[in-house]
Enzyme design. Sequence first.
Site, short mmCIF file in Angstrom:
data_model
loop_
_atom_site.label_atom_id
_atom_site.label_comp_id
_atom_site.label_asym_id
_atom_site.label_seq_id
_atom_site.Cartn_x
_atom_site.Cartn_y
_atom_site.Cartn_z
N THR A 1 0.84 -1.21 0.00
CA THR A 1 0.00 0.00 0.00
C THR A 1 0.87 1.26 0.00
OG1 THR A 1 -1.86 -1.04 1.09
CG2 THR A 1 -1.55 1.29 1.55
N ILE B 1 -12.92 -5.23 2.72
CA ILE B 1 -12.38 -3.86 2.70
C ILE B 1 -11.35 -3.76 3.84
CG2 ILE B 1 -12.90 -1.40 2.89
CD1 ILE B 1 -15.84 -2.15 2.15
N GLY B 2 -10.17 -3.24 3.54
CA GLY B 2 -9.14 -3.08 4.56
C GLY B 2 -9.24 -1.73 5.25
N ASP B 3 -8.15 -1.36 5.90
CA ASP B 3 -8.13 -0.11 6.66
C ASP B 3 -7.88 1.13 5.79
OD1 ASP B 3 -5.53 -1.25 6.18
OD2 ASP B 3 -4.70 0.35 7.43
N ALA C 1 -1.63 -5.20 8.12
CA ALA C 1 -2.79 -6.11 8.18
C ALA C 1 -4.02 -5.30 8.58
CB ALA C 1 -2.50 -7.20 9.20
N GLY C 2 -4.77 -4.88 7.57
CA GLY C 2 -5.83 -3.89 7.74
C GLY C 2 -6.84 -4.19 8.83
N1 ASP Z 1 -3.49 -2.18 4.80
C1 ASP Z 1 -3.84 -2.75 3.52
C2 ASP Z 1 -5.09 -3.58 3.65
O1 ASP Z 1 -5.25 -4.25 4.66
C3 ASP Z 1 -2.76 -3.61 2.95
C4 ASP Z 1 -1.42 -2.92 2.82
O2 ASP Z 1 -1.04 -2.15 3.69
O3 ASP Z 1 -0.72 -3.19 1.83
O4 ASP Z 1 -5.88 -3.57 2.73
#
Ligand code: ASP
Length: 365
Positions: free
Chosen positions: A199, A228-230, A252-253
């Site tokens: 990300t 959906i992540g963070d 890890a979202g």
């Molecule tokens: N935080 C992002 C998610 O969980 C992944 C990432 O940081 O690459 O979607």
Amino acid sequence: MRLTAILTIGALLMASQASGQPAVEGRWTLVIHGGAGVIERDRLTAQQDADIRAALSHALETGSAVLRDGGSSLDAVEAAIRELEDDPHFNAGRGAVFTYDGAIEHDASIMDGSTRAAGAITGTSHTRHPVTLARRVMENSPHVFLRGLGADQFSVEQGLEQVENSWFETEERRRQLDEMLAREAEGLSAYDVDLKYGTVGAVAVDLEGNVAAATSTGGLTGKRWGRIGDSPVIGAGTYADNRGCAVSATGAGEYFIRVGVAHEICAQIRFRFQQRLEEAQASVPLDSEGIPEYYVHASEFGLEASDIQEIADGVIGEMESLGGSGGVIVATPWGTGTYSFNTPGMYRGMASSEAGANVAIYGDE
Ligand code: ASP
């Protein structure tokens, strides 16, 4: 008259007498990340290492040019992220990871710390620059968060550049999905094979002291069921508030959402600032008439860089205690920029009016 005298003397004495670091006029800072994770020297070729550093430097310079010219932190974070979205090394825009069904779906968000206006999108498939779509949601719609087809439709109505979904594809991301599916077929853990979160994010403070944050991603390899992540969740992966700081996260979202990492860091900084300011005001000596000899004004007071680091590390530690991994970048209205991560590495870079530019990959740099 008396009050004016106190304020003037106060302004002059601030720098030497208050315990905090005073705000510095004409100071800007930009911090970017390209993901955190199991990023170690023996996992990257020399060429990959060099290419990633060059890409980070380029994005950093693009955003820095905006700030150096007196542009806003909002414009700077958007400009830096657009470069990273176009670069196939990162999990955002072109080069984003594949979903379980072999498509690419983007998440992005942006926030303006001066107004706390925010915009976010999830599950879009055709907008070349998801961060710009998030900004349009913030500025040109009455909403904060749009999803899927509706967000794609809004993007077209806004006249943003559209591309085929296949334009975002790269061979390396295809290989990662294939590997994940093969592991699943063998009954092995299929979640996040590489433990590398690519990300991208940016946070900045401009010459006016306004902070902004933005984050853009494809999410996690093999994501399904509309996960959906963070990254697009305001308060989890992205937050900006002039009273505290700007934060963008990677990792890890699910854990970042549960802790509300980005907002938690901003809130703790805001509260500590208030506490330190009151302590400084209470410590001002009184004259013979019992009137403070000078005045400590909020606009001339700031937290130390060590305070910011301690707070960011504390919140990352809390996220880790739940079982999560990843990192954040932080910028404050006082010009401090910092990173905090609990992974072996994080693609990152920082530039400021004070200290030039620097990029790094591994934890020991
Ligand atoms: N935080 C992002 C998610 O969980 C992944 C990432 O940081 O690459 O979607």
